[in-house]
Design an enzyme around this catalytic site. Structure first.
Site, short mmCIF file in Angstrom:
data_model
loop_
_atom_site.label_atom_id
_atom_site.label_comp_id
_atom_site.label_asym_id
_atom_site.label_seq_id
_atom_site.Cartn_x
_atom_site.Cartn_y
_atom_site.Cartn_z
CD GLN A 273 53.19 -8.49 -0.82
OE1 GLN A 273 53.74 -9.28 -1.58
NE2 GLN A 273 53.17 -7.19 -1.05
N GLY B 171 44.19 -2.86 -1.96
CA GLY B 171 44.50 -3.37 -0.62
C GLY B 171 44.34 -2.32 0.46
CG ASN C 272 54.54 -5.43 3.14
OD1 ASN C 272 54.00 -5.76 4.19
ND2 ASN C 272 55.09 -4.24 2.98
CG HIS D 42 48.79 -3.48 -7.70
ND1 HIS D 42 50.10 -3.22 -7.43
CD2 HIS D 42 48.10 -3.08 -6.60
CE1 HIS D 42 50.21 -2.66 -6.23
NE2 HIS D 42 49.01 -2.57 -5.71
CB THR E 156 29.36 3.50 -11.14
OG1 THR E 156 28.22 4.35 -10.98
CG2 THR E 156 29.21 2.66 -12.39
CB CYS F 91 64.65 6.93 2.56
SG CYS F 91 66.39 6.67 2.48
N1 PLP Z 1 48.87 -4.68 2.37
C1 PLP Z 1 50.03 -5.24 2.00
C2 PLP Z 1 50.58 -6.38 2.79
C3 PLP Z 1 50.71 -4.75 0.88
O1 PLP Z 1 51.87 -5.31 0.52
C4 PLP Z 1 50.16 -3.66 0.17
C5 PLP Z 1 50.88 -3.07 -0.98
O2 PLP Z 1 52.09 -3.00 -1.00
C6 PLP Z 1 48.93 -3.13 0.59
C7 PLP Z 1 48.32 -3.67 1.70
C8 PLP Z 1 48.29 -1.98 -0.15
O3 PLP Z 1 47.74 -2.45 -1.35
P1 PLP Z 1 47.37 -1.43 -2.55
O4 PLP Z 1 48.65 -1.05 -3.21
O5 PLP Z 1 46.49 -2.24 -3.46
O6 PLP Z 1 46.63 -0.30 -1.95
#
Ligand code: PLP
Length: 373
Positions: A179, A72, A151, A201, A237, A324
């Protein structure tokens, strides 16, 4: 054995067995480089083609609109910087205040290069109202990027309406759907988005793999320069086994979307009902339109960080809404943006339930919370 309950599925998810099994042959048997012309590479090349098709089918895209990335974060970086840096007179970018740091910090880089960025306010539910975008967008806006679902609080944005506003002004529309993909129905054609980020993931696929949907005809700069893989836009690759695993995980989640979402929603309702029965003083953040299982709760005059650690000692993994530093516990940018009262803000936690959670686990979480609070 010590109890372990994983309730942080918005952070990451367990790899699906089906995804793991389909990956194996591409590590041990068909490990050829998909760019090589000899017959040993054919199986890997075909696997890539099939994975692209599977992913495209899951979001109603065309296979040549799917670009594999490392997750992401990379997809967001590419979308934000790749659009801003491609030649065109317009320079302005608009995002929301509650984007993930992958988008926020990509925009910080743009600002340091002299590209203007505007940050849209959200309402109390964490929703970007299309009118808010209409109020500031101009013909000079090049890119609008609003996440499909947040998220921290799970709020789902009115992406179709927001994309349509962007297009009225000739701007490109990107959505960080990390998400959302694999959890709610995503149809890129119906949503009308030009770019969409996803991460394997988060939908029970392997870590370090994701994709960026780039609508055909969208002008974007390459992200990685090198060989001619992925139309010369993202060289390197391809990680064939992991790509195959991502496609299998996404298909599995999309094929079972309704069942999974019914199960997770019933767990969420159980959690809320039990919390209410326990007479705990809390606020539930977000909107009724949210990602199933993403439950952001703020407890009056409590410390979210302390709750997290106490639950951890009881074998339960959840997360906070607060980032934090070593001196102060700070309220996250999302909780700040929704304007939660101070006495609740610091007591924020996120419980994110997934398809592998059970009713018994939810009961344990509530019982543990009751004790800790
Ligand atoms: N964008 C959102 C909304 C996410 O929740 C996250 C991961 O927590 C990411 C981007 C980043 O994704 P990645 O962990 O695959 O780099």
């Amino acid at each position: 054995m010590k109890r372990f309950i994983y309730a942080d599925n918005a952070a990451t998810t367990k790899l699906d067995e089906v995804a793991f099994e389909v990956m194996k042959p591409y590590l041990f048997v068909d490990y050829g480089n998909p760019s090589q012309p000899y017959s040993f590479a054919r199986s890997a090349k075909e696997a890539l083609k099939r994975a692209r098709q599977t992913i495209a089918d899951c979001i109603n895209a065309e296979p040549d609109e799917i670009y594999f990335t490392s997750g992401g974060t990379e997809s967001d970086n590419w979308a934000i910087k790749g659009i801003a840096l491609s030649p065109l007179n317009k320079k302005a970018t608009i995002i929301s205040q509650i984007e993930h740091h992958a988008v926020l910090n990509s925009c910080k880089t743009l600002e340091s290069l002299g590209y203007p960025v505007a940050y849209l306010r959200v309402d109390k539910s964490g929703t970007v109202q299309p009118q808010t975008l209409k109020n500031i967008i101009t013909d000079n806006t090049r890119l609008v990027s609003i996440m499909t679902a947040n998220n921290e609080i799970g709020t789902i944005q009115p992406i179709k309406e927001l994309a349509s506003v962007a297009h009225e002004y000739g701007a490109i529309f990107h959505t960080d759907a990390v998400q959302a993909v694999g959890h709610i129905k995503i149809d890129v054609k119906d949503l009308g988005v030009d770019l969409l980020s996803a991460s394997a993931h988060k939908f029970n696929g392997p870590k370090g793999m994701g994709f960026l949907y780039i609508k055909n005809g969208t002008k974007i700069s390459p992200y990685l320069d090198g060989g001619s893989q992925q139309n010369g836009l993202r060289a390197g690759t391809e990680n064939v086994a992991v790509i195959v695993g991502m496609a299998a995980a996404l298909k599995n989640n999309c094929d079972n979307l309704l069942q999974n979402s019914e199960h997770i929603c019933s767990l969420e309702n159980r959690l809320i009902n039990r919390l209410n029965m326990a007479g705990i003083d809390y606020v539930k953040n977000g909107s009724p339109s949210h990602i199933p299982g993403n439950v952001s709760l703020s407890f009056k005059d409590k410390d979210g960080e302390a709750i997290l650690h106490r639950l951890d000692l009881m074998g339960i993994s959840i997360s906070t809404g607060a980032a934090c530093d070593s001196v102060n516990t700070q309220v996250s940018h999302v909780i700040n943006a929704i304007g939660l009262q101070d006495e609740y803000a610091l007591g924020t936690i996120r419980i994110s339930l997934g398809k592998y959670n059970t009713a018994e686990e939810v009961d344990c979480i509530v019982e543990a919370l009751r004790k800790v609070l």
